[in-house]
Design a protein around this motif. Structure first.
Motif, mmCIF file in Angstrom:
data_model
loop_
_atom_site.group_PDB
_atom_site.id
_atom_site.type_symbol
_atom_site.label_atom_id
_atom_site.label_comp_id
_atom_site.label_asym_id
_atom_site.label_seq_id
_atom_site.Cartn_x
_atom_site.Cartn_y
_atom_site.Cartn_z
ATOM 1 N N ARG A 1 0.844 -1.188 0.000
ATOM 2 C CA ARG A 1 0.000 0.000 0.000
ATOM 3 C C ARG A 1 0.880 1.238 0.000
ATOM 4 O O ARG A 1 1.959 1.246 0.577
ATOM 5 C CB ARG A 1 -0.876 -0.005 1.245
ATOM 6 N N LYS A 2 0.383 2.267 -0.643
ATOM 7 C CA LYS A 2 1.021 3.586 -0.619
ATOM 8 C C LYS A 2 -0.046 4.561 -0.146
ATOM 9 O O LYS A 2 -1.155 4.566 -0.680
ATOM 10 C CB LYS A 2 1.523 3.949 -2.015
ATOM 11 N N ASP A 3 0.271 5.356 0.858
ATOM 12 C CA ASP A 3 -0.712 6.271 1.418
ATOM 13 C C ASP A 3 -0.090 7.645 1.594
ATOM 14 O O ASP A 3 1.128 7.790 1.615
ATOM 15 C CB ASP A 3 -1.214 5.741 2.759
ATOM 16 N N GLY A 4 -0.937 8.643 1.753
ATOM 17 C CA GLY A 4 -0.460 10.008 1.896
ATOM 18 C C GLY A 4 -0.302 10.651 0.533
ATOM 19 O O GLY A 4 -0.690 10.090 -0.488
ATOM 20 N N SER A 5 0.272 11.837 0.536
ATOM 21 C CA SER A 5 0.458 12.547 -0.727
ATOM 22 C C SER A 5 1.653 13.477 -0.642
ATOM 23 O O SER A 5 2.048 13.901 0.441
ATOM 24 C CB SER A 5 -0.793 13.352 -1.080
ATOM 25 N N ILE A 6 2.181 13.771 -1.800
ATOM 26 C CA ILE A 6 3.285 14.723 -1.884
ATOM 27 C C ILE A 6 2.811 16.083 -1.366
ATOM 28 O O ILE A 6 3.504 16.752 -0.606
ATOM 29 C CB ILE A 6 3.795 14.842 -3.339
ATOM 30 N N GLN A 7 1.595 16.480 -1.762
ATOM 31 C CA GLN A 7 1.057 17.778 -1.334
ATOM 32 C C GLN A 7 0.832 17.805 0.179
ATOM 33 O O GLN A 7 0.957 18.846 0.801
ATOM 34 C CB GLN A 7 -0.258 18.086 -2.061
ATOM 35 N N GLY A 8 0.509 16.665 0.761
ATOM 36 C CA GLY A 8 0.333 16.573 2.209
ATOM 37 C C GLY A 8 1.638 16.454 2.952
ATOM 38 O O GLY A 8 1.677 16.456 4.172
ATOM 39 N N ALA A 9 2.725 16.310 2.201
ATOM 40 C CA ALA A 9 4.091 16.305 2.730
ATOM 41 C C ALA A 9 4.423 15.074 3.568
ATOM 42 O O ALA A 9 5.380 15.081 4.331
ATOM 43 C CB ALA A 9 4.376 17.585 3.514
ATOM 44 N N TRP A 10 3.646 13.983 3.418
ATOM 45 C CA TRP A 10 3.949 12.734 4.127
ATOM 46 C C TRP A 10 3.451 11.583 3.282
ATOM 47 O O TRP A 10 2.266 11.469 3.005
ATOM 48 C CB TRP A 10 3.284 12.721 5.482
ATOM 49 N N ILE A 11 4.355 10.730 2.864
ATOM 50 C CA ILE A 11 4.022 9.550 2.077
ATOM 51 C C ILE A 11 4.462 8.326 2.860
ATOM 52 O O ILE A 11 5.564 8.297 3.416
ATOM 53 C CB ILE A 11 4.724 9.554 0.699
ATOM 54 N N VAL A 12 3.602 7.330 2.928
ATOM 55 C CA VAL A 12 3.899 6.089 3.618
ATOM 56 C C VAL A 12 3.891 4.965 2.596
ATOM 57 O O VAL A 12 2.934 4.813 1.834
ATOM 58 C CB VAL A 12 2.863 5.799 4.729
ATOM 59 N N LEU A 13 4.970 4.192 2.573
ATOM 60 C CA LEU A 13 5.069 3.002 1.724
ATOM 61 C C LEU A 13 5.057 1.791 2.637
ATOM 62 O O LEU A 13 5.924 1.652 3.497
ATOM 63 C CB LEU A 13 6.365 3.023 0.911
ATOM 64 N N ASP A 14 4.076 0.928 2.448
ATOM 65 C CA ASP A 14 3.917 -0.246 3.299
ATOM 66 C C ASP A 14 4.410 -1.478 2.544
ATOM 67 O O ASP A 14 3.796 -1.896 1.565
ATOM 68 C CB ASP A 14 2.442 -0.396 3.680
#
Length: 125
Positions: free
Chosen positions: A69-82
């Motif tokens: 899974r990939k969550d978050g966003s570049i615009q939100g300034a936090w990306i999580v790679l599971d």
């Protein structure tokens, strides 16, 4: 591939794109969610994108590994790679400071990066 090796690869790939303050937390004894957290900072949206793309692309191309899974966003300034046993957090420094994952997981051991091999130079006589 074991989870420690995967965490080390994620750290190395983030470092390829000059991620800042990369930390690998060993949470095996503290969490049932994952074995390792990799936390890294980027300085801008393009920098965050470059770090995330490097990790995803290299793991896919060289090891046939994709995030669950990939969550978050570049615009939100936090990306999580599971990656199931390894969770990678890539965020802007101000977001990282606000959420303080290292503080929340303060009991976790940190994996130290491997020291680069020393170059020896031969002198000519």
């Amino acid at each position: 591939m074991d989870s420690k090796k995967l965490a080390e690869l994620c750290r190395d790939y983030a470092d390829n794109k000059k991620a800042e303050n990369i930390v690998v937390l060993d949470v095996q004894d503290l969490s049932s969610v994952a074995d390792y957290f990799v936390v890294a900072s980027g300085t801008s949206e393009p920098h965050l994108r470059a770090i995330v793309d490097e990790i995803i692309d290299r793991l896919r191309d060289e090891h046939d590994i994709r995030p669950v899974r990939k969550d978050g966003s570049i615009q939100g300034a936090w990306i999580v790679l599971d990656f199931f046993d390894v969770i990678v957090h890539v965020m802007r420094a101000d977001v990282r400071q606000r959420y303080d994952l290292e503080g929340l997981w303060g009991d976790a051991a940190r994996l130290k990066p491997k020291k680069p091999k020393k170059r020896t130079t031969k002198t000519r006589n």
